[in-house]
Design an enzyme around this catalytic site. Sequence first.
Site, mmCIF file in Angstrom:
data_model
loop_
_atom_site.group_PDB
_atom_site.id
_atom_site.type_symbol
_atom_site.label_atom_id
_atom_site.label_comp_id
_atom_site.label_asym_id
_atom_site.label_seq_id
_atom_site.Cartn_x
_atom_site.Cartn_y
_atom_site.Cartn_z
ATOM 1 C CB CYS A 2 -0.937 0.099 1.197
ATOM 2 S SG CYS A 2 -2.051 -1.276 1.376
ATOM 3 N NE ARG A 27 4.624 1.717 0.411
ATOM 4 C CZ ARG A 27 5.333 1.663 1.518
ATOM 5 N NH1 ARG A 27 6.585 2.019 1.510
ATOM 6 N NH2 ARG A 27 4.788 1.272 2.657
ATOM 7 C CD1 TRP A 75 0.059 -6.048 -2.588
ATOM 8 C CD2 TRP A 75 -0.530 -6.820 -0.578
ATOM 9 N NE1 TRP A 75 0.495 -7.353 -2.492
ATOM 10 C CE2 TRP A 75 0.148 -7.850 -1.278
ATOM 11 C CE3 TRP A 75 -0.992 -7.083 0.716
ATOM 12 C CZ2 TRP A 75 0.377 -9.111 -0.726
ATOM 13 C CZ3 TRP A 75 -0.768 -8.344 1.263
ATOM 14 C CH2 TRP A 75 -0.097 -9.329 0.529
ATOM 15 C CG ASN A 101 -0.401 2.442 3.600
ATOM 16 O OD1 ASN A 101 -1.344 2.447 2.836
ATOM 17 N ND2 ASN A 101 0.774 2.970 3.318
ATOM 18 N N GLY A 102 -1.897 -0.722 6.496
ATOM 19 C CA GLY A 102 -1.791 -1.517 7.717
ATOM 20 C C GLY A 102 -3.024 -2.371 7.902
ATOM 21 C CD GLU A 481 18.250 -13.258 -2.856
ATOM 22 O OE1 GLU A 481 17.524 -13.751 -1.980
ATOM 23 O OE2 GLU A 481 17.990 -12.175 -3.409
ATOM 24 C CE LYS A 485 15.733 -11.636 -5.882
ATOM 25 N NZ LYS A 485 15.837 -10.810 -4.777
ATOM 26 C CD GLU A 488 11.589 -11.713 -5.446
ATOM 27 O OE1 GLU A 488 10.741 -11.242 -4.685
ATOM 28 O OE2 GLU A 488 12.809 -11.537 -5.266
ATOM 29 C CG HIS A 504 18.962 -37.180 2.771
ATOM 30 N ND1 HIS A 504 19.237 -38.346 3.448
ATOM 31 C CD2 HIS A 504 20.149 -36.550 2.639
ATOM 32 C CE1 HIS A 504 20.532 -38.402 3.727
ATOM 33 N NE2 HIS A 504 21.103 -37.325 3.241
ATOM 34 C CE LYS A 603 12.478 -2.957 -2.619
ATOM 35 N NZ LYS A 603 13.385 -4.042 -3.074
HETATM 36 O O1 M6R Z 1 12.574 -4.848 3.502
HETATM 37 P P1 M6R Z 1 13.044 -6.196 3.936
HETATM 38 O O2 M6R Z 1 14.483 -6.443 3.578
HETATM 39 O O3 M6R Z 1 12.803 -6.449 5.395
HETATM 40 O O4 M6R Z 1 12.189 -7.220 3.115
HETATM 41 C C1 M6R Z 1 12.284 -8.595 3.343
HETATM 42 C C2 M6R Z 1 11.642 -9.372 2.226
HETATM 43 O O5 M6R Z 1 10.296 -9.026 2.100
HETATM 44 C C3 M6R Z 1 12.342 -9.110 0.891
HETATM 45 O O6 M6R Z 1 13.694 -9.425 0.935
HETATM 46 C C4 M6R Z 1 11.675 -9.963 -0.224
HETATM 47 O O7 M6R Z 1 11.927 -11.307 -0.022
HETATM 48 C C5 M6R Z 1 12.147 -9.498 -1.590
HETATM 49 N N1 M6R Z 1 11.039 -9.376 -2.465
HETATM 50 C C6 M6R Z 1 13.084 -10.423 -2.249
HETATM 51 O O8 M6R Z 1 13.481 -9.969 -3.500
#
Ligand code: M6R
Length: 608
Positions: A2, A27, A75, A101-102, A481, A485, A488, A504, A603
Amino acid sequence: MCGIAGYIGKKQAAPIILDGLAKLEYRGYDSAGIAVFDGEKIHMEKAVGRLRVLDELTRHGASMPGFCGIGHTRWATHGCPSDTNAHPHMNRENTIAVVHNGIIENYDVLKARLEKKGYQFVSETDTEVLAHMLTEYYRGNPAEAIEKVMHRVEGSYALGIMFLDHPHHIYAARKDSPLIVGVSDTGKFIASDVPAILQYTRTVYYMENEEIVCLSNEHTRFYNIDGEPIEKEPVTVDWDIHAAEKGGYEHFMLKEIHEQPKAIRDTISPRIKENDIDLGELNLTDEEIKRLRKISIVACGSAYHTGVTGKYVIEDLARIPVETDLASEYRYRNPIYAPDSLVIIVSQSGETADSLAALRDAKAHGSKVLSIVNVVGSSIARESDAVLYTWAGPEISVATTKAYSCQLAVFYMLAMKFARIRGSITAEHFQTLLEALRRLPDQVEGLLSQKEKIQYFANHYLATEHIFFMGRGIDYAISLEGSLKLKEISYIHSEAYAAGELKHGTISLMEKGTLVVALATQDALYPKTVSNIVEVKTRGAFVMALTTLRHKDMEKCADYVLYIPETESPFMGSLAIIPLQLFAYYVALGRGLDVDKPRNLAKSVTVE
Ligand code: M6R
């Protein structure tokens, strides 16, 4: 998650608000709305989908004249994405408009009470209770009504509010959800984040929990939840305005990938002084560092992945036991807080709800909390005992790249500093590592110049359904990671495994043509990883391996090999991740997806 933008001043409000919301698109959102006082009434427009729908609907704000307004990108949490559920929400009389927001956690109880009193709800949102509660408590003084509501709601909120009775004022309040106030000669702003207002002003007030602000052309007044006036000092934001623009790149993600050499350099250079690492911000004495018996690293998503690398590097160099936890698990698992321990919270945004809750839990149990944060003035930064900032600059793409790389760099410096103070590495070893650290930004630069090779490979895998990543030690942490990446932004199913763990269970998924990305950058583990590569190849997998030039023999067992330069083994992850970021980017690009704003993601995850 949001976004809020609001404006009052000498210019037309709607275009400024729409531009501000556009800067907050990163965001994550699924609908948008705006309310402007048009001289007589509060005019509201809302639209599900991308902001451009609202932009077209209002002819970039031209159909909503007025000098005072609030806007929102939503969102969805309570109620599906729809025009009705989009914000702003208004009371029945259309005299109060709210953006939020929230999450209002006790909204069901509040809603039931309001319904009994005859208030009618039109949306499925938790936010609508706020519009009705404000109506219930309003007796001509907006701040008083807001205070009453704040005393009664549970949960998190950043609010922007307009009252028809006070047409030349914007009110805002916050608790556990970010909100800033900007001031300039031509107007005043509220926003969820700095990029929304950067083109108008750099003078910013960071709102604290349970604070209220009233903005008018004449004044900027802050109050606490009990209505007492408070004095706040503005901060000058030194972000480069171009940092929040694409600067000729097709996507923010590609731009941010290319900004990594600079971001890493900016993060390490000011801290390397006279062949030593100066972490004055740590707020820990040498004696306290020597006494450390345990470190808990707590974070979410990619930040958690840097914590997994951090564990390997700190344990290896500084010989301090480290546990790395997902914040959403840590906060509810009743962790043991031992004396002489340190909790490290890692967060790009500094606003992630679970990470913030873990921080508060640790502090409530008397633990010292150090945070590694990218956004200055964010909640996690403000509430920590000490902060090591990553100097990545604003990161707009939902998929983190440069902030991730800077977090790794901070962990390297921490591990080296702790190791030196505790005497677990020699002075010579420290200097060797320091030299390697200094070289890292240039090495990353070199890797970026080979991006066509990765694009070529990525283009062959656009239609793949499953991709597995594997590695051992730090290579496993980087695999996590690389896999995140890819999934997502490309929506391809992907998993990461510690290479020794495959047999396993997961190896049963290997069949002819399954793509396995195997990382083998750790010399000490190289023969073991090669054995694991052979195992999956025997089951038909197609293996793309990532290793260093000294391991040319990899070409005998993998189907495709990418080479990265040599560095000290603890730092290998910073180089290995670059091809994986590019791979994810080019796969998503080739599939025609919205790279910077992947579906369902935000974000900044400011709700649990
Ligand atoms: O703002 P933050 O680093 O706390 O966010 C944590 C995760 O939400 C963030 O790293 C998320 O996994 C990303 N979209 C990864 O690319």
